[in-house]
Design an enzyme around this catalytic site. Structure first.
Site, PDB file in Angstrom:
ATOM      1  N   ASP A 181     -14.146  -4.051  13.301  1.00 41.49           N
ATOM      2  CA  ASP A 181     -14.888  -3.033  12.560  1.00 41.49           C
ATOM      3  C   ASP A 181     -16.392  -3.301  12.632  1.00 41.49           C
ATOM      4  O   ASP A 181     -17.195  -2.367  12.735  1.00 41.49           O
ATOM      5  CB  ASP A 181     -14.435  -3.007  11.101  1.00 41.49           C
ATOM      6  CG  ASP A 181     -12.943  -2.767  10.956  1.00 41.49           C
ATOM      7  OD1 ASP A 181     -12.378  -2.049  11.795  1.00 41.49           O
ATOM      8  OD2 ASP A 181     -12.349  -3.319  10.011  1.00 41.49           O
ATOM      9  N   ARG A 183       0.810  -1.224   0.000  1.00 40.96           N
ATOM     10  CA  ARG A 183       0.000   0.000   0.000  1.00 40.96           C
ATOM     11  C   ARG A 183       0.842   1.272   0.000  1.00 40.96           C
ATOM     12  O   ARG A 183       0.278   2.373   0.066  1.00 40.96           O
ATOM     13  CB  ARG A 183      -0.933  -0.006   1.210  1.00 40.96           C
ATOM     14  CG  ARG A 183      -0.202   0.050   2.531  1.00 40.96           C
ATOM     15  CD  ARG A 183      -1.045  -0.360   3.725  1.00 40.96           C
ATOM     16  NE  ARG A 183      -2.302   0.325   3.886  1.00 40.96           N
ATOM     17  CZ  ARG A 183      -3.154   0.086   4.897  1.00 40.96           C
ATOM     18  NH1 ARG A 183      -2.859  -0.829   5.818  1.00 40.96           N
ATOM     19  NH2 ARG A 183      -4.284   0.744   4.982  1.00 40.96           N
ATOM     20  N   ASP A 203     -13.661  -8.918   4.509  1.00 39.36           N
ATOM     21  CA  ASP A 203     -13.570  -7.959   5.613  1.00 39.36           C
ATOM     22  C   ASP A 203     -14.911  -7.368   6.010  1.00 39.36           C
ATOM     23  O   ASP A 203     -15.060  -6.845   7.110  1.00 39.36           O
ATOM     24  CB  ASP A 203     -12.648  -6.802   5.209  1.00 39.36           C
ATOM     25  CG  ASP A 203     -11.182  -7.170   5.283  1.00 39.36           C
ATOM     26  OD1 ASP A 203     -10.842  -8.296   4.892  1.00 39.36           O
ATOM     27  OD2 ASP A 203     -10.378  -6.324   5.714  1.00 39.36           O
TER      28      ASP A 203
END
Length: 318
Positions: free
Chosen positions: A259, A106, A295
């Site tokens: 999350d 990234r 995710d």
């Protein structure tokens, strides 16, 4: 008015199917992934009007992210960059003793150059709540300034600020993280921190309650949430401590569980739920996420409520 605006990087997650090793892979599963967008999706699917703000490459890979988030009802407000690259990461899933391994690719992605001036700050100013995580300022010096600017802006407009420490050891050291995060804390209303990160990054001692009280006293958080892994979570609000255990779940993919917890908590709390009810709702959303690959928590309010009511979710729904 948007209920919740999140800001951060979303990437493409690449992982070999069937728990294969990366060095022996012939194919990869692709998922859209990012802590802040994960929270937006979970909260949005559970009833909030949620938006995700960021910067992406103007490419098919960037559009893959916005189309995926849009599928889940999240409004995306993106700065498009013609010359930037897409952040990715690889996940090699495994159990004990090897454990799951994450490899980031990234560096210098589009979001690392994002400034507050170019992002949709009007959406944050008009929202009920603004959420971001410690991952964002870890990505670049520019994003450290941007995160600080956005938190300050939100506070100036009475937007509730929610910050999840979400420490990533592959992005920065504990000392570097602590210096940066503690400078941000005065502009944070709701802090979320794992007890392990509070100890190793924020240099706190004691149990979850002692950590929560110490942080709240020093930084005047309205709500301090401390997650404890398999032991559940604890919240300190208005001087009162609330505790919540975990709901049992079979684990197919644990990435994104935290999350889902935050998204579930905010979906309940921002809708007027009490802190204990929001903790329970978040725990139920987290348990469901552990059964879902990728995710993102592809859950519904009915599923979460069923877990809350029964304490578990199992069997076949006919």
């Amino acid at each position: 008015m948007t209920d919740l605006v999140t800001v951060g990087e979303s990437m493409l997650r690449l992982s070999p199917p069937d728990h294969q090793r990366l060095e022996a892979m012939d194919e990869l599963d692709v998922h859209v992934a990012g802590a802040e967008s994960n929270v937006a999706v979970a909260a949005g699917r559970l009833g909030l009007d949620a938006a995700w703000v960021s910067k992406l490459p103007d490419s098919p890979l960037g559009r893959r992210v916005t189309s995926a988030l849009g599928t889940h009802g999240v409004d995306t407000d993106v700065v498009w960059d013609d010359d930037a690259r897409m952040g990715t990461y690889y996940v090699e899933m495994a159990g004990k003793p090897r454990g799951t391994n994450v490899i980031y690719d990234r560096a210098d992605s589009a979001v690392t150059t994002a400034t507050a001036d170019e992002l949709a700050t009007d959406r944050i100013a008009e929202a009920d709540a603004f959420h971001t995580t410690g991952i964002t300022p870890a990505l670049s010096e520019t994003l450290r300034e941007t995160t600080a600017d956005l938190l300050e802006l939100a506070g100036d407009h009475d937007t509730t600020t929610v910050f999840d420490v979400n420490y990533r050891s592959k992005l920065w050291s504990p000392a570097e993280a602590r210096d940066t995060l503690e400078d941000l804390f005065p502009d944070v209303d709701v802090l979320v921190v794992a007890v392990r990160d509070a100890r190793s990054v924020l240099d706190r001692e004691g149990d979850a309650e002692e950590i929560a009280r110490g942080l709240a006293e020093e930084f005047d958080f309205g709500v301090t949430l401390v997650t404890r892994g398999g032991e559940g979570s604890l919240a300190l609000a208005d001087g009162e401590v609330h505790e919540q255990g975990v709901f049992e779940a079979d684990e197919y993919d644990t990435v994104g569980t935290g999350d889902a917890f935050v998204g579930g908590f905010l979906a309940s709390w921002l809708d007027g739920g009490s802190v204990p009810d929001a903790l329970e709702y978040g725990a139920a959303a987290a348990s469901l996420k552990r059964t879902i690959p990728g995710d993102i928590a592809l859950v519904t309010p009915e599923e979460v409520e069923r877990v809350v009511e029964s304490g578990e979710q199992s069997g076949i729904s006919r």
